[in-house]
Write an enzyme that holds these catalytic residues in place. Structure first.
Site, short mmCIF file in Angstrom:
data_model
loop_
_atom_site.label_atom_id
_atom_site.label_comp_id
_atom_site.label_asym_id
_atom_site.label_seq_id
_atom_site.Cartn_x
_atom_site.Cartn_y
_atom_site.Cartn_z
N TYR A 100 0.86 -1.18 0.00
CA TYR A 100 0.00 0.00 0.00
C TYR A 100 0.90 1.24 0.00
CZ TYR A 100 -4.27 2.62 0.88
OH TYR A 100 -5.32 3.48 0.77
N LYS A 111 -20.93 -20.12 -10.29
CA LYS A 111 -20.16 -20.02 -11.52
C LYS A 111 -18.73 -19.56 -11.21
CE LYS A 111 -20.87 -20.20 -16.07
NZ LYS A 111 -21.78 -21.10 -16.78
N GLU A 123 -23.98 -13.99 -18.43
CA GLU A 123 -24.65 -15.17 -17.89
C GLU A 123 -26.13 -14.89 -17.64
OE1 GLU A 123 -24.26 -19.17 -16.77
OE2 GLU A 123 -22.62 -17.84 -17.33
N ASP A 124 -26.98 -15.80 -18.10
CA ASP A 124 -28.41 -15.77 -17.76
C ASP A 124 -29.07 -14.43 -18.07
OD1 ASP A 124 -28.04 -18.34 -16.94
OD2 ASP A 124 -28.05 -17.93 -14.81
N ASP A 179 -24.25 -19.02 -21.92
CA ASP A 179 -25.49 -19.71 -22.28
C ASP A 179 -25.54 -20.00 -23.77
OD1 ASP A 179 -26.50 -19.55 -19.62
OD2 ASP A 179 -26.97 -17.45 -19.98
N GLY A 206 -33.37 -20.04 -29.31
CA GLY A 206 -33.00 -18.89 -28.50
C GLY A 206 -31.49 -18.78 -28.43
N ALA A 207 -30.98 -18.33 -27.30
CA ALA A 207 -29.54 -18.09 -27.15
C ALA A 207 -28.73 -19.36 -27.41
CB ALA A 207 -29.25 -17.54 -25.76
N ALA A 208 -29.07 -20.45 -26.71
CA ALA A 208 -28.29 -21.68 -26.85
C ALA A 208 -28.49 -22.30 -28.22
CB ALA A 208 -28.67 -22.66 -25.75
N ASN A 239 -33.58 -28.71 -18.80
CA ASN A 239 -33.31 -29.03 -17.41
C ASN A 239 -34.35 -28.40 -16.50
OD1 ASN A 239 -31.43 -30.65 -16.11
ND2 ASN A 239 -29.69 -29.40 -16.71
N ASN A 254 -21.70 -27.21 -19.23
CA ASN A 254 -20.83 -26.11 -19.66
C ASN A 254 -19.53 -26.01 -18.88
OD1 ASN A 254 -23.09 -25.58 -21.18
ND2 ASN A 254 -23.10 -23.38 -20.79
#
Length: 486
Positions: free
Chosen positions: A113, A168, A210-211, A236, A270-272, A362, A392
């Protein structure tokens, strides 16, 4: 489909009269409800009574209540307390920050510091790229969400998304040695999310989205990739696509077919689903049909969103315009990233010989895996209680490890494909079979293989772009004083 799971692991503290069959009766009663008993411990015992802890795995919350009520119904037995191991694991969160350096005396404090830290600050101000070597930026990823598409739970908000983002981050560290931190944003505005992520980016070496719900996630990722000089990855989308391609490479090896020759049906665009289709097409798949809730995506329909327009223009070469069930006839591969129970065994039976089924919804897949296995040669799910789990975690820790080590500034399709091939090749020829097409998530060689493959591609791409990659410097000041000055 519903089976006892460690995610509903409970311990019931039971008070009961002493007797020769007390513990066996308790275990039998719990087992009769369909729970999986994992342990029984006598906590207290007297000549007239005893306290017993019964540990078991249940199916869901309602099943936990049934187990408790069943024990209460036994004469003289009462349930004092029910402890949930999952909630206990999350108490106080799953992450903490620890210093990497010891602060034992005033000299350490002076260097870590003030006043010594000022020298390092000035060095970075003079040469900003040294932030990566002299701060946590070199090994840190932001896990960014707005909580709008969390697991299968939907829009539950940023606070409720935090346990997933913590998990995650823990996986990043456990499997890739990457320091990741949850960044849960209390906004759904696309421009605001982009602005916030750009504002915090100087402290991170990569961004893991994410999500975040579609179609906003496409625009957020596209813009951030364009406007930041660090890798931006929407797990995703691309994490799922990487592992699906890896699993499909090995599944096709099992059934003796080539990617360019098979007819692939994808349920969910969709996304996946969109990312899976893009990656498979880039790897050489020529006959892919995507299905949304209204049926096949094809050139004869009008689409508002850009990603469906791309699918209509670049997939479904035969122009199939029917339903998902109709599209299953004669298909070689089914990949589901949509909804539970939309297919049955007869739909799988209508596929070609040597059919491959990836039912990834899922917690409940698009088709019962046991029913699908009666007709398909290879079956995979997103669940941990069936073979061939498409998870994943096989991809993102090693992917970011390689990107960070290569000083990558972007992620290309070649990088994604290299990661998929690395995962697939982790399964040796002698190991590969219909029940083993992807390695275990606990196999330490997976992240290492993915990191090396990604690093190799990223370094080549940087060199082609005219960027040199300086080696990371971990040693003491004399080795880099000439580089950073002062």
């Amino acid at each position: 489909m519903a089976l006892p799971s460690p995610s509903y692991s409970i311990t019931l503290r039971v008070e009961a009269p002493t007797g020769p069959r007390t513990t066996t009766d308790i275990v039998a009663a719990v087992g009769a409800t369909g729970a999986a008993v994992t342990g029984i411990d006598v906590v207290e015992s007297t000549d007239s009574g005893m306290v017993v802890d019964v540990s078991c795995n249940a199916v869901d919350g309602a099943h936990v209540e049934t187990i408790s009520a069943t024990l209460e119904a036994i004469d003289g037995v009462s349930v004092r307390q029910v402890s949930d191991a999952t909630f206990l694991m999350h108490l106080g969160g799953k992450l903490e920050v620890r210093p990497k350096v010891n602060l034992r005396h005033r000299d350490d404090l002076s260097r870590a510091y003030t006043p010594g830290v000022a020298r390092v600050c000035l060095a970075i101000a003079k040469k900003p790229e040294d932030a990566r070597r002299l701060t946590i930026k070199r090994n840190t990823v932001a896990v960014v969400t707005d909580g709008t598409a969390v697991l299968g739970l939907g829009d539950i908000g940023p606070a409720a998304a935090m346990p997933v983002m913590e998990g995650k981050a823990a996986l990043f560290k456990q499997f890739g040695g990457v320091d990741a931190w949850p960044v849960c944003l209390d906004t759904k505005d696309t421009e605001e999310i982009i602005m916030v992520v750009k504002a915090i980016a100087p402290g991170y070496g990569g961004i893991n989205l994410e999500d975040i719900s579609a179609p906003r996630c496409f625009e957020i990722e596209r813009r951030l990739r364009e406007e930041l000089d660090i890798p931006v990855f929407h797990d995703d989308q691309h994490g799922t696509a990487i592992v699906v391609l890896a699993a499909l490479i090995n599944a096709l090896r099992v059934v003796g077919k080539e990617l360019a020759d098979v007819r692939i049906v994808v349920s969910g665009v969709g996304a996946a689903g969109s990312a899976i289709i893009h990656l498979l097409a880039g790897e050489g798949a020529t006959n892919i049909i995507g299905f949304d809730r209204t049926g096949a995506v094809h050139a004869g329909r009008e689409y508002v969103d850009a990603h469906r327009r791309w699918l209509a223009e670049n997939t479904n070469p035969e122009g199939f315009a029917g339903s998902l069930k109709g599209g299953m006839a004669g298909a070689d591969v089914f990949i589901g990233v949509s909804a539970a129970g939309i297919l049955d065994g007869s739909d799988i039976e209508a596929m070609n010989d040597g059919a491959i089924v990836f039912a990834l919804a899922n917690p409940d897949p698009e088709v019962d895996p046991i029913e699908a296995a009666q007709h398909a040669a290879v079956v995979a799910t997103g669940r941990s209680d069936y073979p061939n789990q498409i998870n994943n975690v096989l991809a993102f820790p090693g992917l970011f490890r390689g990107l960070l080590d290569a000083h990558a500034t972007a992620i290309s399709d070649a990088t994604l494909r290299a990661a998929a091939v690395a995962i697939a090749d982790t399964v040796a020829d002698s190991e590969r079979n219909p029940n083993y097409i992807v390695p275990s998530v606990f196999d330490p060689t997976v992240a290492e293989a993915v990191a090396k493959a990604v690093q190799d591609v990223a370094r080549v791409e940087r060199e082609r772009a005219g960027h040199t990659v300086e080696p990371d410097i971990d040693a003491a000041a004399p080795q880099f004083s000439a580089t950073v000055g002062g």
